[in-house]
Every structure is written in C-alpha cells, then in structure tokens.
Design an enzyme around this catalytic site. Sequence first.
Site, mmCIF file in Angstrom:
data_model
loop_
_atom_site.group_PDB
_atom_site.id
_atom_site.type_symbol
_atom_site.label_atom_id
_atom_site.label_comp_id
_atom_site.label_asym_id
_atom_site.label_seq_id
_atom_site.Cartn_x
_atom_site.Cartn_y
_atom_site.Cartn_z
ATOM 1 N N ASP A 74 0.819 -1.217 0.000
ATOM 2 C CA ASP A 74 0.000 0.000 0.000
ATOM 3 C C ASP A 74 0.853 1.267 0.000
ATOM 4 O OD1 ASP A 74 -2.086 -1.890 0.441
ATOM 5 O OD2 ASP A 74 -1.785 -1.719 2.595
ATOM 6 N N GLU A 108 -11.549 1.105 -2.022
ATOM 7 C CA GLU A 108 -10.797 1.397 -0.799
ATOM 8 C C GLU A 108 -9.555 2.207 -1.163
ATOM 9 O OE1 GLU A 108 -9.700 -2.418 0.762
ATOM 10 O OE2 GLU A 108 -8.808 -3.080 -1.123
#
Length: 520
Positions: free
Chosen positions: A21, A190
Amino acid sequence: MSAAPDDPVYRNPVLDADWSDPDVIRVGDDFYLTASSFGRVPGLPLLHSRDLVNWTLVGHALHRLEPESEFAVPRHDCGVWAPSLRHHDGRFWIFWGDPDQGIFQVNAPEIRGPWTRPHLIKAGKGLIDPCPLWDDETGEAYLVHAWAKSRSGVKNRLTGHRMHPHGTELLDEGKVIVDGDRIPGWFTLEGPKLHKHDGWFWILAPAGGVETGWQGAFRSRAFFGPYEEKVVLEQKDTDVNGPHQGGWVRTPSGEDWFLHFQQRGAYGRVVHLQPMEWDPDGWPVIGDNGAPVAGHRRPDLPPQRPAAPATDDDFPGGRPGRQWQWTANPRDGWATHHSADGLRLTCVRTPDAHDLRALPHVLTQRLPGAPCTVEVDLRLDDGEPGARAGLAVLGDAYSWIGLERGTDGAVMLVHRFAETAAERERDAAPPRPAPGGRARLRVDIGAGARCSFSYDTGDGGGDGAGEGFRPSGQVFAATPWRWVGALLGLAALAPTGQGHAGTATFTQFRIRIQEKRADR
C-alpha cells in the site's frame, strides 16, 4: 535490486519485496515513500529516493503501536493499514487507519523525525485508508477514508470529512462521497488518495480486490461531490495482476508518475513504477494506455547510484539494522547491546514455545521477491534444556532450522515446521548433533517461494564457506499471512520455567540474490 545509473530503462518492480500500500511525495529534489506495516514494530517505514527507481530505507515514523497493551502479542493483520504521506506547512504528516481503533496521525519537522506520538483523530471500528488534503487556494482541509467490512459491516464506499487545518480533529460526522455500490461492476472500493489538480478534487482509489483489482480515478469540482469515475489502470493482457493502490507524484520537470503494488502471494505486495500522462479530457492515463509496463524510460531526474533497502546485517554493537521489525511491541531484555558485532537474543521463556506465530519477540524482515539464498551464523550460548534459536520463514505456515539444548546439555541441530491449521510445530527432520553449539544456517528460496533448508555445523565436510552444507527436510512452500507477505525471522526462546534460560548470538546475516537482472 536497483537500476544502473547509465541505463536509460528501468524494470519493474522497483521495490521487489512486501512494501504494501505505498504512498509517495516529493519535497524539493527528494522523494519519500511509506507503506503499511500492520502489527510489526517499528512501523511506518520511511524510504527515500532521488530518481523514483532506487530506494533506501531511512527510518520509521512509529516506534510503538498504541494502545500498547493491544500489541503486546502478535496481531499480524492489524495495526497500521494503508498510510498516507503528505508534506504541509513545513512538516511531514502520516495518516493511517487501525481497523480496530480508528484514524491516527503523526507528524515531524524532518523525515527522520522526531515524530510525534500517535494522535487519534477519529475513533471507530472499520475506519481505514485515510488521506488528508490541505487546499492551498481556500485554506480548507479535508479527509477521505474507506471502510473495512470485517469491523464495520460496511465496505465499497468512501466517506469525506472537513478537517481542522491543524490536522488534529474532524469537523463533521462525514458524508459518503463515493458509493461503489452505485457504480456497475465495482466492488471493494478502498485505499483513496486525495489531490487537488487543475481545479478538480481528485480521488485515486483502487477497487476489485488486491489480487484482481484495478485503479480508479474520481473527480469533482466540489469536495463533497458529485464525482465521476474512470478506470485508469488494469491488468489487460499483461502478467501484472491487480495493479492498483498507490501514490501519484510529479517531478520538478513536470513529469507525472504513479507507484502501485502487485500482490504476489508469499512475496506480498511488490511496488511498480508507472508513467502517467493526461488525456485531452483531463483524465490521467497510467502505464501504457492504462496497462502496466514491465519497463520504461527512466524518469527525467539526475542519475543515481544503484540502491535498495538493506538486507545484510553484522549487527554492530548488538543492534539490528533498520530493516528488522519485531512481531509486537518490544520489551527490555529481548536483545543485549554490547561492544562487538552480533545480535545477542535472550532465549525468552514462553508458554508458546511450540508455535513461532504466537511469539512477540521474533525479529523479522521482508522476504525478497527474487530467488535468493539466506544465511546466518548461530551460536547457542550456555542455557537451560529446551532453550532454542534459529532462522525461520514465517507466515500462516512456517518452517525454521536452528539449535536446541537437550536435557543432557548437548546442543542439537533441529528443523521444525507447522502447517497453516496446526496448533503445534513438529520435526521436519531428525535432530542431529551440533558440536560446539554452533551452526551456519541456510535457506535457498527458489521460484514460487519454495524453500530448501540446509546447515553446516563445522563437524566435517567443508571449510564453513558453504562446502559443508547438508540438506535438511523437505522443500517448504512459504505462505503469506492474511494481508502480509512471508517474513524471514530470527528467534530465541525457551519453555516456561524459572531463571535465565540462556542466550543465542546471530552473526553475518546475508541475503544473496540468485538472479540479478542487469536491466532493472
């Protein structure tokens, strides 16, 4: 692996390990990146580059997870999820979501700190992937975040808030500004990253899941919407599955680039660099017309020497390098500082000596994404029966090789493993004598993260430089945790009992990449 400074082309991935991420910013001529660290400590890794291809690890922004009592034991898929890194008002800021606690923030005047203690700006279950924006045109500040269904029962939507310009609190209850359920075919929206560009509010956000998803872009003239959307990066006919979730950065010359991850099983989420342009309608175009590139012309930036996050370690003064993380908040006494080289770990007494996955005092680093050989020297110092230490490949299943002291005081070479659903480890090979309580341990990690263990106890058959290595056990296929790639680990432990159980000393930790790619 890294790119040679005179090579006009780089190859992906630029970070070939589990830097999950990623988010990236530029400050002057320097680029900085952070990534998820979940339940490992220290957390919030800080990487630096000047060419977006060669990266080094320069520190961490989070030295203990809070609340401390929650992370006294391993919580491998909890903790720090999908942080956002920003620079505002002369300070570095990192926001992240803890799915069980809420949205946290830390900040610092310099990338190397000192960083503030975590500040909880919104408590709640399932609040994840926050990203702030300070609008320099209006002086307003905003924050967007996603939702974890496992904690909140909600997912596939992004919620926006007005934020205090000091970054200390949110000023409203929030409003859903993008509802993925209203977009045909979209799910698991997301990881939003919030920007202001060309008069638009932009949210770059992935959807579709980590292994098969895509990168979306959303834009609106007003922060609270309405937003229009477009898919701007997807696998297409490449072998890069699920290319998404990362950060957009602009170079001093005006080039745009996008760093994102690719989920690779036991190797975790490796990081790719994609060129980024803008189409006539003002939408970003990432990669090769929306498909990830395997290689590309390097960014228009000054050439840099090849560099990569450190892996090898001699542990000078008994201190582990920046690449190492504990599996929970560390306690005094786990490692001893001293004047020589070598990591001296205490054989910590624990009722969980049968399962390395439950131990907070395992020192870990990321598994390289390329085939490699891992080696370390181990000496088991005076201690009690049952004291043991070794080198592990750790995930939902694990295997380790090392030394253990028997009831007769003799030290044995042991090799054990535990399957994913197993509650206890068992022998992967019969124990063997280890004269002198020493061994050099090796793991050869091949394609598909298949691990072959071997050892050299120095009792014949070699000079300690590899000729004396003998294989141990069957091939072990490394497995990831739920959200985390497999880890290399060093551990020292002992069963419950009274008194000091002894120490173990690790020296000359080395990782040799077997397939060096000159075009990287």
